[in-house]
Every structure is written in C-alpha cells, then in structure tokens.
Design a protein around this motif. Sequence first.
Motif, short mmCIF file in Angstrom:
data_model
loop_
_atom_site.label_atom_id
_atom_site.label_comp_id
_atom_site.label_asym_id
_atom_site.label_seq_id
_atom_site.Cartn_x
_atom_site.Cartn_y
_atom_site.Cartn_z
N LYS A 138 0.83 -1.20 0.00
CA LYS A 138 0.00 0.00 0.00
C LYS A 138 0.87 1.25 0.00
CE LYS A 138 -4.27 1.32 -0.15
NZ LYS A 138 -5.14 0.90 -1.28
N TYR A 142 0.68 4.16 -2.81
CA TYR A 142 0.50 5.59 -2.54
C TYR A 142 1.62 6.41 -3.18
CZ TYR A 142 -3.18 4.76 0.95
OH TYR A 142 -4.35 4.42 1.58
N SER A 145 1.17 6.78 -6.85
CA SER A 145 -0.04 7.52 -7.23
C SER A 145 0.21 9.01 -7.42
CB SER A 145 -1.12 7.34 -6.16
OG SER A 145 -0.82 8.10 -5.00
N GLU A 147 -0.53 11.29 -5.56
CA GLU A 147 -1.64 12.10 -5.05
C GLU A 147 -1.16 13.06 -3.97
OE1 GLU A 147 -4.71 9.54 -3.69
OE2 GLU A 147 -5.05 8.60 -5.64
N ALA A 150 -0.65 11.54 -0.58
CA ALA A 150 0.21 10.36 -0.52
C ALA A 150 1.22 10.41 0.63
CB ALA A 150 0.92 10.15 -1.85
N MET A 153 -0.56 9.56 3.89
CA MET A 153 -1.06 8.19 3.90
C MET A 153 0.10 7.20 4.08
SD MET A 153 -4.20 8.70 3.81
CE MET A 153 -4.70 6.96 3.78
#
Length: 290
Positions: A138, A142, A145, A147, A150, A153
């Motif tokens: 995971k 992240y 990604s 994002e 991220a 997270m």
Amino acid sequence: MNPQYEKKRYNYGLGYRMLHVKGSHAGDSTLTYLHYSLSCMLIYFKSGEGVIKIEGRTYKLHAGDIVLLNPTEIFRFSVDDNIPHERLSINIDETMFDSFGEIHKELFSPFHNREKGAGNVIRAEKSRELGLDIYLDKILEYAESQEQTAPLMIFCKLTEFLSSLKDISATEQSESQVPLNPLVESVLEYLNIHFKEELSISSVAEKFNIDKSYLSHLFKEHTGVSLWTYVIYRRIQVFNTMLLQGGTAEENCYKVGFQNYSNFYRLYKKHMGISPSQLKKETKTSFRTI
C-alpha cells in the motif's frame, strides 16, 4: 549484460525516504558495494533472489522477505542477476515519532533489541501472516499515485507497519539466519571494540594466533569485505554519528582512529560520495540513504 532497471526515489521531508528498484539484471554490478545507513532501514524484497551479509552473518533472500537494519549495522547486499528483481527500501528517522512518547521505543524495538547482525530477516510466510506485506504494498501504491495526500497516507501505513512489527519475537527472526562462524564472530567483536586503535591484519591475526592470509580469506568470505575495509566503514559510521552531534570533521576523524586528516578525507569521499560538510548540510533538513 548492462543493468536494465528503474530507480525511483521518494522524499517528502517527513522523516522517511524511499527507494524503489525493479527490472531485469538489476544486480551485482550495482548492489554489491558495502552499505550502511544513518537511520533505521527496512528492505522489502518484493521479488527475485538475493543474499545479504550483515555483520558476518549471511541471509539468503527470497520474494516477500523483509530485512530490518539499525544505524550501527554494516551490510553488503547482492541479487541474482538472472532473475527479475524488485525491492522497496525505506529509511526512517526515529525522531519523527518522538511526539508519541514511550511508544517510540516499542515501535523500533525490533530494529535495536538484538545482537548486531542477528534476527534481521522476517520471512515471507511470517510477513503474510501479520499482513506486513499489505502495508508495504500500500505504501508503494500511494508513492506511485503521486496524489497530494500520498505523503500523509504513507506515514500512516508506515506507523501501522511498525506497530504490527512488534508482534514478531526475536527468536522468530533469528531462526532465519545462517549461523555465524565462531572465529569471525570473535574477530568482529574485537574490531567493534578496538576499531579506534592502530590496527592491521597482522596485529589482529597475531591477537587470535592465526595465519593472516587465512584470516583475510575467512573474514571476506563471511562478511563480503576485507578486514581493513570493515574497520574503515566502522570508523566512518561512528564518525558520522559524532559529526551530527557536534565538533569539527578534523576533530572527530582523529577520535575514531584515523591518523591523518587528508587520508581520512580522501577515504570518506571515496566511500560516502560526499564530503563531511555536505553530509552535515543534508541532514539539517533530511537524512541520507547510503
């Protein structure tokens, strides 16, 4: 064949840094030099086959294995050059958890509460049982990604990973290692105590009443490096810690056993790739992965 692999680095300035490597022929020519870290480090061996030598102990690595390393452990890592390989390395600054109080010590106990080079590898079966691989997969998801959330997270998943890590006993970790050669173990203990003193292969061989050629061969076979290289890296590792705590580079180089600053500076640049002043500058806002 030339290495064909991808390297991606992630650093969000939050107290952890990551390196993701994957591809074919990602192997010996790029990974078999000696490593050591300025922080706690974990290596998620996602796929491939490899070997890691840590303080004289040898571990064969397989897909799904996780390696834990503390800042005092010197290690040498290589992968099978003929098998596709993927790994995720994460360096963690322990101070990022200082605000959590006493739980900080518990989170990092698997990294510290053991002998040097002992109990470093968590096998894939245990990792899957505790769901450690899920956290690390995971984290990688992240990171890739890109994002905006991220970095946060990843921090959360890293905290969950460390919390689950506490459920693994030192005995379970130690079961995965190849027994350490008794003579090499004694020599390593001696070097880790006397590394600041004036040492040579001859003087160490005389101390243990063995032939110096035999000692050189045996030491390199089990640690992956020569005895003198190990002494240099141990001195540099302690020097780095002392430098970040205060004092000048020249003062600290003599304290760890170097007799000449010019020679020390040359060796330091050769093995670290940067100067002591550059290291100090980098660690003001982050920390360096070696």
